[in-house]
Design an enzyme around this catalytic site. Structure first.
Site, short mmCIF file in Angstrom:
data_model
loop_
_atom_site.label_atom_id
_atom_site.label_comp_id
_atom_site.label_asym_id
_atom_site.label_seq_id
_atom_site.Cartn_x
_atom_site.Cartn_y
_atom_site.Cartn_z
N ARG A 49 0.86 -1.18 0.00
CA ARG A 49 0.00 0.00 0.00
C ARG A 49 0.89 1.23 0.00
NH1 ARG A 49 -0.91 2.95 4.79
NH2 ARG A 49 -2.91 3.70 4.04
N ASN A 108 1.31 5.35 1.15
CA ASN A 108 0.87 6.41 2.04
C ASN A 108 1.67 7.65 1.67
OD1 ASN A 108 -0.53 7.61 4.17
ND2 ASN A 108 1.03 7.07 5.66
N GLU A 143 5.44 6.72 1.12
CA GLU A 143 5.88 5.48 1.74
C GLU A 143 5.27 4.31 0.99
OE1 GLU A 143 6.00 7.06 6.36
OE2 GLU A 143 4.47 5.61 5.76
N TYR A 171 -5.41 17.14 9.15
CA TYR A 171 -4.92 15.85 9.62
C TYR A 171 -3.47 15.61 9.20
CZ TYR A 171 -4.18 10.81 9.71
OH TYR A 171 -3.64 9.57 9.91
N LYS A 172 -3.13 15.99 7.98
CA LYS A 172 -1.77 15.80 7.47
C LYS A 172 -0.80 16.85 7.99
CE LYS A 172 -2.42 12.41 4.28
NZ LYS A 172 -1.63 11.19 4.22
#
Length: 140
Positions: A28, A30, A70, A121-122
């Protein structure tokens, strides 16, 4: 984390982790933005990098802001059934990213359309508007 309950994120994450079979690593991606090419942006090291966000200006935003991606790989261990997680981190400054016109246009449109909850949030709130303005010159 915004939308964590309304979008069923916890249930989906649990389903994702439980469904990873042995001998089939699952990937995945990110992403986030970070200031300066710092690899360790964990909460434990926040005191050493948190103030960097206050140093971003319209004149240095291209060199200071980095896209951090990532690649996370989850691998189920055969004997214990435990999950091993590997993370490969890639960093690129906005200055370098915009040398590719397609990437420049895409990052501008992505940043411009982020919901305020995700911006917060980030941790992008302090410089998000400045970044969108700076990126707009590459999306003509």
């Amino acid at each position: 984390m915004p939308f964590v309950h309304s979008e069923g994120i916890i249930d989906r994450a649990l389903k994702f982790l439980i469904s990873i079979p042995q001998k089939q690593p699952t990937r995945r991606l990110n992403w986030t933005l970070t200031i300066n090419p710092r690899m360790d942006t964990s909460p434990e090291t926040y005191p050493s990098w948190g103030a960097d966000r206050t140093t971003v200006t319209p004149d240095n935003i291209g060199e200071k802001v980095y896209l951090r991606v990532e690649l996370q790989v989850f691998d189920r261990m055969p004997r214990s059934n435990a999950l091993m997680m590997n993370i490969r981190t890639y960093l690129i400054s906005m200055e370098d990213l915009v040398t590719n016109p397609q990437w420049a246009k895409r990052i501008h449109r992505t940043m411009r359309s982020l919901p305020p909850e995700i911006v917060d949030y980030k941790g992008l709130t302090r410089y998000h508007g400045m970044l969108v303005d700076w990126l707009s010159q590459f999306d003509q």
